[in-house]
Design an enzyme around this catalytic site. Structure first.
Site, mmCIF file in Angstrom:
data_model
loop_
_atom_site.group_PDB
_atom_site.id
_atom_site.type_symbol
_atom_site.label_atom_id
_atom_site.label_comp_id
_atom_site.label_asym_id
_atom_site.label_seq_id
_atom_site.Cartn_x
_atom_site.Cartn_y
_atom_site.Cartn_z
ATOM 1 N N HIS A 48 -12.344 -17.062 20.359
ATOM 2 C CA HIS A 48 -10.901 -16.922 20.565
ATOM 3 C C HIS A 48 -10.403 -15.615 19.948
ATOM 4 O O HIS A 48 -9.583 -14.909 20.544
ATOM 5 C CB HIS A 48 -10.143 -18.068 19.884
ATOM 6 C CG HIS A 48 -10.459 -19.437 20.407
ATOM 7 N ND1 HIS A 48 -11.064 -20.400 19.648
ATOM 8 C CD2 HIS A 48 -10.225 -20.009 21.625
ATOM 9 C CE1 HIS A 48 -11.186 -21.518 20.344
ATOM 10 N NE2 HIS A 48 -10.695 -21.312 21.553
ATOM 11 N N GLN B 39 -5.626 -32.067 31.206
ATOM 12 C CA GLN B 39 -6.930 -31.569 31.668
ATOM 13 C C GLN B 39 -8.096 -32.392 31.123
ATOM 14 O O GLN B 39 -9.251 -32.078 31.372
ATOM 15 C CB GLN B 39 -7.105 -30.103 31.307
ATOM 16 C CG GLN B 39 -7.280 -29.798 29.835
ATOM 17 C CD GLN B 39 -7.196 -28.312 29.546
ATOM 18 O OE1 GLN B 39 -6.153 -27.682 29.698
ATOM 19 N NE2 GLN B 39 -8.310 -27.721 29.165
ATOM 20 N N GLN C 245 -15.130 -15.489 29.404
ATOM 21 C CA GLN C 245 -16.149 -15.773 30.426
ATOM 22 C C GLN C 245 -16.873 -17.086 30.132
ATOM 23 O O GLN C 245 -17.515 -17.662 31.005
ATOM 24 C CB GLN C 245 -17.169 -14.636 30.506
ATOM 25 C CG GLN C 245 -18.076 -14.770 31.746
ATOM 26 C CD GLN C 245 -19.313 -13.912 31.670
ATOM 27 O OE1 GLN C 245 -19.210 -12.718 31.391
ATOM 28 N NE2 GLN C 245 -20.476 -14.503 31.912
ATOM 29 N N VAL D 164 -18.692 -14.863 23.214
ATOM 30 C CA VAL D 164 -19.119 -14.604 21.835
ATOM 31 C C VAL D 164 -20.051 -15.742 21.415
ATOM 32 O O VAL D 164 -19.739 -16.920 21.627
ATOM 33 C CB VAL D 164 -17.908 -14.516 20.886
ATOM 34 C CG1 VAL D 164 -18.368 -14.317 19.444
ATOM 35 C CG2 VAL D 164 -16.982 -13.385 21.321
ATOM 36 N N ARG E 230 -15.898 -27.392 20.333
ATOM 37 C CA ARG E 230 -16.612 -28.673 20.338
ATOM 38 C C ARG E 230 -17.905 -28.614 19.533
ATOM 39 O O ARG E 230 -18.513 -29.660 19.290
ATOM 40 C CB ARG E 230 -16.903 -29.120 21.776
ATOM 41 C CG ARG E 230 -15.624 -29.509 22.541
ATOM 42 C CD ARG E 230 -15.926 -30.169 23.876
ATOM 43 N NE ARG E 230 -14.744 -30.810 24.430
ATOM 44 C CZ ARG E 230 -13.925 -30.261 25.338
ATOM 45 N NH1 ARG E 230 -14.164 -29.046 25.805
ATOM 46 N NH2 ARG E 230 -12.869 -30.924 25.776
#
Ligand code: AMP
Length: 288
Positions: A38, A62, A149, A177, A188
């Site tokens: 992030h 979601q 990505q 990353v 997670r």
């Protein structure tokens, strides 16, 4: 510390002086529990824009009914410390009642690009993602929004939606990353026991194997997928999908004739992890 806003009117008021001064507004949408993946998006925004807004919201729409919404890590104080370290100016951290106001009845359904892979495994997921992302793009009205990505299909779905609905925000996608052993950073990953964490390196190893096979001349997608699957199964991962797809359409490819995305989703001891890598063909062996 960044300034924390929780309502649409507050964030719009906070951004008004920047907008009036003709400054570029960068936006980093997240669900919080921030890690270096992030923060790489925040740094990209800081480099390209005059002011950076980090959106932190665990979007219930979601998550499927049996997914991890209630136990998803929520770590706002630690997130704010990290954002202070990178110089993010503003954080928008709305509550559910601000995002889904009474009577909310509009949902965004993106077409074919949202159907395979994650779309198939997580019915309704991209409907929730597209809806909240369109809402946050409209709330913030940033010049540029930064995505990772890591969630390749999500970025493709958002690009499709933004193009189709004439959203004026530019979408930029930044590289994945990884931890030193190759595991893609993810909020997670904290669910993983030490043993599961060790086995989770199989995701990166299987992508590396695919890259090596393609570099060595293998073009049979089925054979590459079998090798990747063996690596994952050896780590006791339960496979949702392992696929080699066209990076634009996300349609399965076989044989490989050009740049290809290797993409996978597995569960390790119940924790769902995703990863992907672009497989580049040596220039001389591309078909034109
Ligand atoms: P999330 O909080 O998981 O919804 O992710 C928010 C944004 O951060 C998404 O655009 C993700 O693709 C991106 N992101 C998550 N993990 C990584 C990572 N390891 N590297 C780069 N970007 C990431």
């Amino acid at each position: 510390m960044p300034r924390v806003l929780t309502t649409v009117s507050e964030i719009r008021a906070a951004l008004l002086p920047y907008r009036r001064a003709g400054q570029r507004i960068g936006l980093v949408p997240t669900m919080g529990a921030l890690h270096d993946g992030h923060l790489s998006l925040v740094r990209a925004s800081k480099a390209a824009c005059d002011v950076t807004v980090v959106w932190i919201y665990v979007n219930p729409s979601q998550f499927g009914p049996h997914e991890d919404l209630s136990k998803y890590p929520r770590t706002l104080p630690a997130d704010l410390e990290k954002l202070a370290g990178c110089g993010a100016e503003l954080v928008m951290a709305p509550g559910d009642a601000e995002v889904y106001r009474p009577g909310h009845a509009t949902w965004i359904e993106v077409g074919a690009i949202a159907e395979p892979l994650e779309g198939r495994c997580r019915p309704g997921h991209f409907r929730g993602v597209a809806t909240v992302v369109l809402k946050l793009l409209n709330m913030i009205q940033a010049d540029v929004a930064f995505f990772g990505q890591k969630d390749y299909q999500q970025a493709a779905v958002i690009r499709r939606m933004v193009a189709d609905l004439d959203v004026p925000t530019e979408i930029r996608v930044c590289p994945i990353v990884r931890e030193p052993d190759g595991l893609a950073m993810s909020s997670r990953n904290v669910y993983l026991s030490p043993d599961a964490r060790r086995r989770a390196t199989a995701l990166w190893q299987s992508l590396e194997l695919a890259r090596q096979l393609v570099a060595g001349g293998e073009r049979d997608a089925g054979s590459i997928i079998r090798t990747m699957t063996q690596t994952l199964v050896a780590a006791a991962a339960t496979i949702d999908y392992v696929a080699l797809v066209d990076p634009g359409s996300l349609a399965a490819v076989d044989p490989i004739t050009g740049p290809t995305l290797a993409v996978l989703a597995v569960k390790i001891d119940g924790t769902r992890l995703i990863d992907n890598a672009l497989l580049e063909l040596p220039y001389s062996s591309r078909s034109t």
